[in-house]
Design an enzyme around this catalytic site. Structure first.
Site, PDB file in Angstrom:
ATOM      1  N   PHE A 152     -73.544  23.502  30.748  1.00 40.89           N
ATOM      2  CA  PHE A 152     -72.624  24.732  29.648  1.00 40.89           C
ATOM      3  C   PHE A 152     -71.446  24.517  30.172  1.00 40.89           C
ATOM      4  O   PHE A 152     -70.681  24.874  29.096  1.00 40.89           O
ATOM      5  CB  PHE A 152     -72.673  25.735  30.294  1.00 40.89           C
ATOM      6  CG  PHE A 152     -74.187  26.408  30.112  1.00 40.89           C
ATOM      7  CD1 PHE A 152     -75.027  27.114  29.197  1.00 40.89           C
ATOM      8  CD2 PHE A 152     -75.091  26.188  31.747  1.00 40.89           C
ATOM      9  CE1 PHE A 152     -76.693  26.967  28.754  1.00 40.89           C
ATOM     10  CE2 PHE A 152     -75.744  26.594  31.049  1.00 40.89           C
ATOM     11  CZ  PHE A 152     -76.678  27.631  30.431  1.00 40.89           C
ATOM     12  N   PHE A 252     -64.437  32.770  20.217  1.00 41.15           N
ATOM     13  CA  PHE A 252     -65.308  31.414  19.841  1.00 41.15           C
ATOM     14  C   PHE A 252     -65.602  32.596  17.783  1.00 41.15           C
ATOM     15  O   PHE A 252     -66.233  33.143  17.214  1.00 41.15           O
ATOM     16  CB  PHE A 252     -66.900  31.537  19.469  1.00 41.15           C
ATOM     17  CG  PHE A 252     -67.260  30.514  21.033  1.00 41.15           C
ATOM     18  CD1 PHE A 252     -67.447  28.901  19.950  1.00 41.15           C
ATOM     19  CD2 PHE A 252     -66.598  30.655  21.706  1.00 41.15           C
ATOM     20  CE1 PHE A 252     -67.756  27.861  20.663  1.00 41.15           C
ATOM     21  CE2 PHE A 252     -66.998  29.392  23.042  1.00 41.15           C
ATOM     22  CZ  PHE A 252     -67.160  28.253  22.510  1.00 41.15           C
ATOM     23  N   CYS A 263     -72.934  19.076  20.540  1.00 41.98           N
ATOM     24  CA  CYS A 263     -73.752  19.847  20.875  1.00 41.98           C
ATOM     25  C   CYS A 263     -74.178  20.813  20.035  1.00 41.98           C
ATOM     26  O   CYS A 263     -74.852  20.999  19.291  1.00 41.98           O
ATOM     27  CB  CYS A 263     -73.171  20.612  22.342  1.00 41.98           C
ATOM     28  SG  CYS A 263     -72.994  19.619  23.534  1.00 41.98           S
TER      29      CYS A 263
HETATM   30  N1  LIG Z   1     -70.618  16.471  26.108  1.00 44.25           N
HETATM   31  C1  LIG Z   1     -70.975  17.562  25.824  1.00 44.25           C
HETATM   32  O1  LIG Z   1     -69.803  18.307  26.261  1.00 44.25           O
HETATM   33  C2  LIG Z   1     -72.166  18.683  26.160  1.00 44.25           C
HETATM   34  C3  LIG Z   1     -72.342  19.579  27.000  1.00 44.25           C
HETATM   35  C4  LIG Z   1     -73.219  20.312  27.509  1.00 44.25           C
HETATM   36  C5  LIG Z   1     -74.907  19.712  27.429  1.00 44.25           C
HETATM   37  N2  LIG Z   1     -74.365  17.811  26.453  1.00 44.25           N
HETATM   38  C6  LIG Z   1     -75.528  17.542  26.725  1.00 44.25           C
HETATM   39  O2  LIG Z   1     -76.053  16.356  27.843  1.00 44.25           O
HETATM   40  C7  LIG Z   1     -76.821  15.239  27.564  1.00 44.25           C
HETATM   41  C8  LIG Z   1     -75.599  14.182  27.240  1.00 44.25           C
HETATM   42  O3  LIG Z   1     -74.735  14.828  26.214  1.00 44.25           O
HETATM   43  P1  LIG Z   1     -73.373  13.490  26.466  1.00 44.25           P
HETATM   44  O4  LIG Z   1     -72.186  14.185  25.699  1.00 44.25           O
HETATM   45  O5  LIG Z   1     -72.455  13.669  28.242  1.00 44.25           O
HETATM   46  O6  LIG Z   1     -73.783  11.810  25.831  1.00 44.25           O
HETATM   47  P2  LIG Z   1     -72.869  10.856  26.488  1.00 44.25           P
HETATM   48  O7  LIG Z   1     -73.726  10.310  24.502  1.00 44.25           O
HETATM   49  O8  LIG Z   1     -71.731  10.888  26.110  1.00 44.25           O
HETATM   50  O9  LIG Z   1     -73.494   9.956  27.089  1.00 44.25           O
HETATM   51  C9  LIG Z   1     -74.978   9.077  27.334  1.00 44.25           C
HETATM   52  C10 LIG Z   1     -74.834   8.241  28.454  1.00 44.25           C
HETATM   53  O10 LIG Z   1     -75.990   8.318  28.646  1.00 44.25           O
HETATM   54  C11 LIG Z   1     -76.488   6.663  29.086  1.00 44.25           C
HETATM   55  N3  LIG Z   1     -77.772   6.103  28.831  1.00 44.25           N
HETATM   56  C12 LIG Z   1     -78.520   6.290  27.845  1.00 44.25           C
HETATM   57  N4  LIG Z   1     -80.005   5.863  27.929  1.00 44.25           N
HETATM   58  C13 LIG Z   1     -79.769   5.152  29.225  1.00 44.25           C
HETATM   59  C14 LIG Z   1     -80.945   4.500  29.919  1.00 44.25           C
HETATM   60  N5  LIG Z   1     -82.191   4.213  29.654  1.00 44.25           N
HETATM   61  N6  LIG Z   1     -79.967   4.690  31.793  1.00 44.25           N
HETATM   62  C15 LIG Z   1     -78.963   4.514  32.252  1.00 44.25           C
HETATM   63  N7  LIG Z   1     -78.000   5.627  31.443  1.00 44.25           N
HETATM   64  C16 LIG Z   1     -78.040   5.140  29.735  1.00 44.25           C
HETATM   65  C17 LIG Z   1     -75.043   6.022  27.791  1.00 44.25           C
HETATM   66  O11 LIG Z   1     -74.980   4.939  28.050  1.00 44.25           O
HETATM   67  C18 LIG Z   1     -73.985   6.997  27.600  1.00 44.25           C
HETATM   68  O12 LIG Z   1     -73.375   6.267  28.766  1.00 44.25           O
HETATM   69  C19 LIG Z   1     -76.629  16.006  25.734  1.00 44.25           C
HETATM   70  O13 LIG Z   1     -78.258  16.080  26.061  1.00 44.25           O
HETATM   71  C20 LIG Z   1     -75.728  16.808  25.874  1.00 44.25           C
HETATM   72  O14 LIG Z   1     -76.651  17.774  24.414  1.00 44.25           O
HETATM   73  C21 LIG Z   1     -73.173  17.514  26.165  1.00 44.25           C
END
Ligand SMILES: NC(=O)c1ccc[n+]([C@@H]2O[C@H](COP(=O)([O-])OP(=O)(O)OC[C@H]3O[C@@H](n4cnc5c(N)ncnc54)[C@H](O)[C@@H]3O)[C@@H](O)[C@H]2O)c1
Length: 430
Positions: A152, A252, A263
């Site tokens: 979160f 919000f 998100c």
């Molecule tokens: N960004 C946010 O604020 C946030 C908050 C809560 C939840 N989330 C959720 O968390 C998840 C990740 O979001 P994010 O923003 O960190 O994504 P992101 O795109 O910043 O990071 C994902 C990473 O995964 C790596 N990756 C992809 N395939 C891979 C593999 N096979 N092996 C190793 N690494 C691999 C990519 O190179 C990338 O660095 C999503 O599901 C998102 O909805 C994000």
């Protein structure tokens, strides 16, 4: 404890570094080799306050490591976090789970002794069941547990949110995994984080239901602001008046250019797709998505009105282009629609953002980045305050623009209407 974090993005890197700071041994894996090489040199791939110092400290202490070698990371850990992306599919609303399933296949190959496999990525309800089925085709159920532990944290506040969470949601029915995950989170529970154990499906759904609710709150106040503009009411008064009701709450509930980021847009769409698969009508969330998509044309019409229809060759300055302050994340930022549209009809756009140049605008001829607020605003016809970074709060716009008539469109309502109009600025807000 020994942790492996797969996917070193906004969520994976922050989670990895925070868990290592809490004393665990953490190996962060990413398929992006450049990212891993840079992290080893202390170069941080994202803008997140406080992250660089924490990465350097824990890397130096030997608790935090980076590798592209997934097998090594899995062999040397008992808890595996999946933190890869789950973007929206190119055609449609559903979550693209390719990255998740690729990682699951890889993990399955390397499981030799008991591993707790945790999805921190946001995944549609029942994904955990599919993962469990996939892994159990190749490995005995005694060798693994699939747990949902949605994240979160908010970009820009990620470290604080991780270290002092409102709640930690863990979805599992596996007794062994329950104990392991509980002791992993014990330091955060001691700091006051509420720990909620649910079924795996409930944990998955809590994440989507929460994001869709927050998105709805934003769209709700944005629509109320449309009515406010017609009846001459300041939407800020309405937000404050509503927010003082503790059943509603003030967060919000600020009108603005519409929700963006990595998100809300994708998660609202993904939950609608899930609902369709399970033959359920989520009409409120459908309206939220539609309302947010229409928001941009309302803003564009307002800009056109401010400029009295004369946009060609006018200098329009964007202060901030990210979807919110304290992050470099451009995903689904309202600026991604507004800037190309204004550029298409002949405006000359200059933008400044504290998180720097954005290569996504590189393809547009008349969209220029400047690393100084002064040159961004100099001789501008219209300044659009798009993202409420703190450094924009006390600017002297008259001095910045120079000897020229200009307008200021404050899309975040951060300036005082009285102060701005008294100083003779042609000031507009939401
Ligand atoms: N960004 C946010 O604020 C946030 C908050 C809560 C939840 N989330 C959720 O968390 C998840 C990740 O979001 P994010 O923003 O960190 O994504 P992101 O795109 O910043 O990071 C994902 C990473 O995964 C790596 N990756 C992809 N395939 C891979 C593999 N096979 N092996 C190793 N690494 C691999 C990519 O190179 C990338 O660095 C999503 O599901 C998102 O909805 C994000």
């Amino acid at each position: 404890m020994k942790l492996c974090i797969i996917g070193t993005g906004y969520v994976g890197l922050v989670s990895g570094v925070c868990f290592s700071d809490l004393g665990n041994n953490v190996i962060c894996v990413d398929s992006n080799i450049k990212k891993i090489e840079n992290l080893k040199k202390g170069i941080i791939p994202i803008y997140e306050p406080g992250l660089e110092e924490l990465v350097k400290k824990n890397y130096k202490a030997g608790r935090l490591n980076f590798t592209k070698d997934l097998k090594f990371a899995i062999d040397n850990s008992n808890i595996i976090f999946i933190c890869v992306g789950t973007p929206t599919m190119k055609n449609g609303y559903s979550a693209d789970l390719k990255q998740i399933y690729n990682v699951v296949n890889e993990i399955t190959r390397h499981i030799k002794k008991f591993k707790v496999i945790i999805t921190k990525s946001t995944v549609p309800v029942t994904t955990g069941d599919v993962i469990e089925k996939l892994v159990s085709k190749k490995k005995s159920k005694k060798l693994f547990a699939i747990v949902s532990n949605p994240e979160f944290l908010r970009e820009g506040e990620a470290i604080r949110d991780f270290m002092y969470p409102d709640r930690i949601v863990v979805g599992t029915e596996n007794f062994k995994a329950k104990n392991i995950v509980r002791s992993l989170y014990e330091p955060l529970i001691k700091r006051g984080g509420k720990y909620l154990i649910t079924s795996r499906r409930a944990a998955e759904l809590i994440k989507y239901a929460s994001n869709a609710f927050l998105a709805t709150k934003i769209s709700y106040i944005n629509e109320i602001s449309n009515l406010c503009e017609k009846v001459g009411v300041d939407v800020e008064d309405v937000s404050i008046g509503m927010g003082l009701d503790q059943r509603i709450g003030s967060r919000f509930l600020r009108a603005g250019p519409g929700y963006g980021g990595s998100c809300f847009p994708k998660d609202t769409k993904a939950i609608l797709d899930t609902a369709k698969k399970f033959n359920t009508n989520l009409s409120i969330i459908s309206s939220t998505v539609r309302s947010n998509e229409k928001r941009y044309s309302i803003l564009f019409n307002k800009i056109n009105k401010i400029m009295k229809g004369k946009i060609i060759n006018k200098k329009i300055t964007f202060l901030g282009v990210t979807f919110k302050p304290n992050t470099d994340d451009m995903r689904e930022s309202p600026a991604l629609k507004l800037i190309p549209k204004l550029n298409r009809i002949g405006a000359k756009i200059t933008y400044y953002d504290p998180s720097g140049f954005k290569d996504i605008f590189d393809k547009y001829k008349n969209v220029i980045f400047t690393n100084k607020i002064t040159s961004a605003c100099k001789n501008s016809d219209l300044i659009i305050l798009h993202t409420e970074w703190n450094e924009f709060r006390n600017l002297n716009f008259k001095k910045l623009v120079g000897n020229k008539k200009f307008s200021l469109y404050d899309m975040r309502n951060i300036f005082s209407y009285n102060k701005m109009t008294k100083s003779g600025i042609n000031y507009f807000r939401i």
